[in-house]
Scaffold this active site. Structure first.
Site, mmCIF file in Angstrom:
data_model
loop_
_atom_site.group_PDB
_atom_site.id
_atom_site.type_symbol
_atom_site.label_atom_id
_atom_site.label_comp_id
_atom_site.label_asym_id
_atom_site.label_seq_id
_atom_site.Cartn_x
_atom_site.Cartn_y
_atom_site.Cartn_z
ATOM 1 N N GLY A 89 12.591 -0.187 -7.977
ATOM 2 C CA GLY A 89 12.926 0.236 -8.838
ATOM 3 C C GLY A 89 14.059 -0.383 -9.331
ATOM 4 O O GLY A 89 14.165 -1.553 -9.104
ATOM 5 N N GLY A 133 16.357 -1.326 -10.443
ATOM 6 C CA GLY A 133 18.237 -1.026 -10.187
ATOM 7 C C GLY A 133 19.424 -1.436 -11.020
ATOM 8 O O GLY A 133 20.347 -0.611 -10.966
ATOM 9 N N ARG A 134 18.922 -2.219 -11.993
ATOM 10 C CA ARG A 134 20.101 -2.793 -12.609
ATOM 11 C C ARG A 134 19.267 -2.756 -14.834
ATOM 12 O O ARG A 134 19.233 -3.634 -14.820
ATOM 13 C CB ARG A 134 20.445 -4.063 -12.921
ATOM 14 C CG ARG A 134 18.932 -4.814 -12.296
ATOM 15 C CD ARG A 134 19.496 -6.733 -12.364
ATOM 16 N NE ARG A 134 18.614 -7.177 -11.849
ATOM 17 C CZ ARG A 134 18.355 -8.710 -11.863
ATOM 18 N NH1 ARG A 134 20.008 -8.930 -11.543
ATOM 19 N NH2 ARG A 134 17.555 -9.039 -10.882
ATOM 20 N N LYS A 178 18.728 -4.756 -19.223
ATOM 21 C CA LYS A 178 18.915 -5.249 -18.062
ATOM 22 C C LYS A 178 20.571 -5.854 -17.740
ATOM 23 O O LYS A 178 20.984 -6.374 -18.506
ATOM 24 C CB LYS A 178 17.848 -6.596 -18.312
ATOM 25 C CG LYS A 178 17.857 -7.257 -16.347
ATOM 26 C CD LYS A 178 16.713 -8.464 -16.368
ATOM 27 C CE LYS A 178 16.149 -8.787 -14.884
ATOM 28 N NZ LYS A 178 16.188 -10.259 -15.368
ATOM 29 N N GLY A 234 24.179 -2.902 -10.930
ATOM 30 C CA GLY A 234 23.689 -2.694 -11.867
ATOM 31 C C GLY A 234 23.635 -3.154 -12.812
ATOM 32 O O GLY A 234 23.148 -3.186 -13.636
ATOM 33 N N ARG A 268 14.765 -6.439 -23.541
ATOM 34 C CA ARG A 268 13.519 -7.533 -22.801
ATOM 35 C C ARG A 268 12.249 -6.275 -23.152
ATOM 36 O O ARG A 268 12.502 -5.392 -23.243
ATOM 37 C CB ARG A 268 14.084 -7.253 -21.314
ATOM 38 C CG ARG A 268 12.559 -8.154 -20.786
ATOM 39 C CD ARG A 268 12.177 -7.884 -19.419
ATOM 40 N NE ARG A 268 12.753 -7.532 -18.599
ATOM 41 C CZ ARG A 268 12.548 -7.721 -17.138
ATOM 42 N NH1 ARG A 268 13.061 -9.013 -16.939
ATOM 43 N NH2 ARG A 268 12.853 -6.924 -16.335
ATOM 44 N N ARG A 287 3.941 -2.790 -12.888
ATOM 45 C CA ARG A 287 4.021 -4.727 -11.858
ATOM 46 C C ARG A 287 2.912 -3.866 -11.130
ATOM 47 O O ARG A 287 2.204 -3.081 -10.451
ATOM 48 C CB ARG A 287 5.478 -4.444 -11.255
ATOM 49 C CG ARG A 287 6.458 -4.498 -12.164
ATOM 50 C CD ARG A 287 7.406 -3.810 -11.758
ATOM 51 N NE ARG A 287 8.339 -3.638 -12.544
ATOM 52 C CZ ARG A 287 9.640 -4.862 -13.129
ATOM 53 N NH1 ARG A 287 9.417 -5.924 -12.621
ATOM 54 N NH2 ARG A 287 10.300 -4.276 -13.969
ATOM 55 N N ASP A 346 6.526 -7.002 -6.820
ATOM 56 C CA ASP A 346 6.970 -6.621 -8.176
ATOM 57 C C ASP A 346 7.775 -7.057 -9.275
ATOM 58 O O ASP A 346 8.151 -6.871 -10.125
ATOM 59 C CB ASP A 346 8.543 -5.754 -7.270
ATOM 60 C CG ASP A 346 9.658 -6.694 -7.110
ATOM 61 O OD1 ASP A 346 9.156 -7.815 -5.841
ATOM 62 O OD2 ASP A 346 10.733 -6.749 -7.168
#
Ligand code: AMP
Ligand code: MG
Length: 497
Positions: A87, A89-90, A110, A123, A173, A180, A249
């Site tokens: 998942g 995470g950051r 991100k 994160g 981004r 994915r 991923d």
């Protein structure tokens, strides 16, 4: 009018696709760079994006109207081992931007703080990895490679603790979507066929609309992903690009390159080249990338099995057939890529097939044996395709083929005579297939060091600007085309964690 036109289709999927998660505000947002060209293409209000309000959005301190921030769920095979829960995470997905031309793009931050998927991580992202991703993703785009892109970056005014203390930053981004292979694996691992179905429908509508009109839309989706990935990996190979973490991923369903962690462009040609500091067995070496992509795609096929056919045996047969098409598709795309690089219209036509194969194989062999610079060797070949005295594109003062390559060059010249194009036309095409400027590791490292250690972003900005035109050589930019000196060679790259 809102500065960004959002329409968030992923956030309309059921709760088990994500966690609602706002970015965590930072101490002091500061501008790094705004991507004017991309912002314009997305119809984002440029004046706003470049203002304090825009920078506050990039840093996660202000939500633009229409944003519905979520952290998405996914799983993935990391270095071959399955992790059922990774998942974002950051990162948080702010929403989907609908561009003036109707195309839809994810806008993700991100380094925006912890999420329910952070697994103990902070994160956050240091400045270095943000700059690296900005530089390399934009360079890839200019090189014509499908990729996620960088809309903007901001500093946080906070310190991130890694092996040392580093300034923090956030990257905004953009991707056609961040879905994915690992997103499908997440629901397959939970035997949640309903979610798999919803995800497949979402992806078909968004990325493979023509699949909807076939007898088996999920099979057509799988075939579509396989075909895009075959093209993508062939492009990587033709540029000497090493991704570094081809985990499932980190492979997008839309076919764009994602995750510029320990990636690098090769300087010296070496098929075994690995850069990532954590890739101890060379799993993701240059030469292994097509095989790994094939393996990753088989993970996708496996995740899709419950949707391919009600009868498990038929589902496996369909999946197998789709997956078996990958090697050929890759080889064909790869052959086209190398043909373009060598100035040939096509490789291996009829009677010359064996000779062409040998020509290519021998070149790789010689390049490896004589440790030639990947980029300059092909660029120099373009110079040689059509001799003129006043060639401003020539990189002769940067690179010359060693004597040992002369017999091969003679064979190549002879092969050229079978082409119907003129040498001038061939040269023009070769200059468009063989870039002179790539984001060389030592240049990326220098940009990061100046920013991190001396608070100087000018090296970064200059590099981004040079890489915006990778095809046209100018002698005043020679330094950007020059391979690293022995003491400048970067041996290892690190994940952006
Ligand atoms: P990556 O290596 O970038 O593909 O990341 C692999 C996984 O680790 C993803 O689930 C990331 O969200 C997570 N991750 C990486 N860095 C951090 C971090 N600093 N804090 C929390 N999660 C992270
Ligand atoms: Mg990743």
């Amino acid at each position: 009018m809102d500065p960004i036109a959002f329409d968030n289709s992923y956030a309309r999927l059921p709760d088990r696709f994500y966690a609602r998660q706002e970015p965590e505000p930072v101490a002091e947002p500061g501008p790094i760079r705004v991507n004017v060209e991309l912002a314009t293409a997305l119809g984002i209000d440029l004046e706003w994006l470049d203002s304090d309000a825009g920078i506050a959005m990039v840093a996660g301190n202000a939500l633009p109207p229409g944003a519905e921030p979520i952290a998405t769920a996914y799983a993935g095979h990391q270095f071959g081992g399955f992790n059922p829960q990774l998942g974002d995470g950051r990162a948080v997905l702010l929403g989907e931007v609908v561009a003036p031309d109707g195309r839809r793009f994810d806008l993700q931050l991100k380094g925006s703080g912890p999420t329910p998927w952070s697994r103990g991580g902070d994160g956050r992202s240091p400045l270095g990895p943000v700059l690296r991703e900005y530089i390399v993703s934009e360079a890839m785009h200019r090189l014509g490679v499908p990729t996620t892109r960088s809309l903007a970056a901001a500093t946080t005014g906070e310190i991130v603790a890694r092996d040392r203390f580093l300034p923090g930053a956030v990257l905004a981004r953009v991707a056609s979507s961040h879905i994915r292979i690992g997103t499908f694996q997440y629901y397959a691992a939970r035997k949640d066929t309903e979610a798999l179905r919803l995800l497949a429908d979402h992806v078909i509508e968004r990325h493979y609309p023509q699949a909807a009109n076939t007898g088996n839309p999920v099979l057509a989706l799988l075939e579509g992903v396989i075909s895009r990935q075959a093209q993508l990996i062939a492009q990587w190979q033709s540029l000497g690009f090493i991704h570094g973490v081809m985990n499932t991923d980190n492979m997008l369903i839309c076919g764009e390159t994602i995750d510029y962690g320990p990636c690098a462009f090769m300087d010296t040609f070496n098929p075994e080249q690995v850069y990532s500091s954590i890739d101890h067995n060379g799993r993701y070496a240059y030469r292994s990338q097509p095989g790994i992509a094939h393996w990753n795609l088989s993970c996708l096929a496996q995740a899709l099995l419950p949707l391919l056919d009600e009868d498990p045996e038929s589902a496996v047969a369909l999946a197998q057939q789709a997956i078996d098409a990958f090697p050929d598709q890759f080889l064909r795309a790869n052959a086209q890529g190398i043909a373009r690089k060598l100035g040939l219209r096509e490789l291996g036509l009829e009677e010359s097939a064996e000779q062409d194969t040998a020509l290519v194989e021998d070149l790789w062999q010689l390049m490896a044996e004589h440790r030639l610079d990947f980029t300059l060797a092909f660029r120099r070949l373009a110079d040689l395709a059509h001799e003129r005295t006043d060639n401003e594109q020539s990189v002769a003062n940067l690179f010359e083929f060693p004597e040992a390559l002369h017999p091969w060059l003679e064979r190549w010249r002879l092969r050229m005579t079978q082409e119907t194009s003129t040498s001038e036309e061939r040269q023009a095409l070769m200059y468009r297939a063989n870039p002179v400027f790539i984001p060389r590791n030592h240049l990326v490292e220098a940009a990061i060091a100046a920013a991190t250690d001396s608070n100087d972003l000018s090296v970064f900005h200059q590099l981004v600007e040079v890489l915006a035109n990778p095809w046209e050589y100018r002698s005043e930019l020679a330094l950007y085309a020059t391979p690293p000196k022995p003491e400048q060679v970067v041996q290892q790259t690190f994940c952006g964690t």
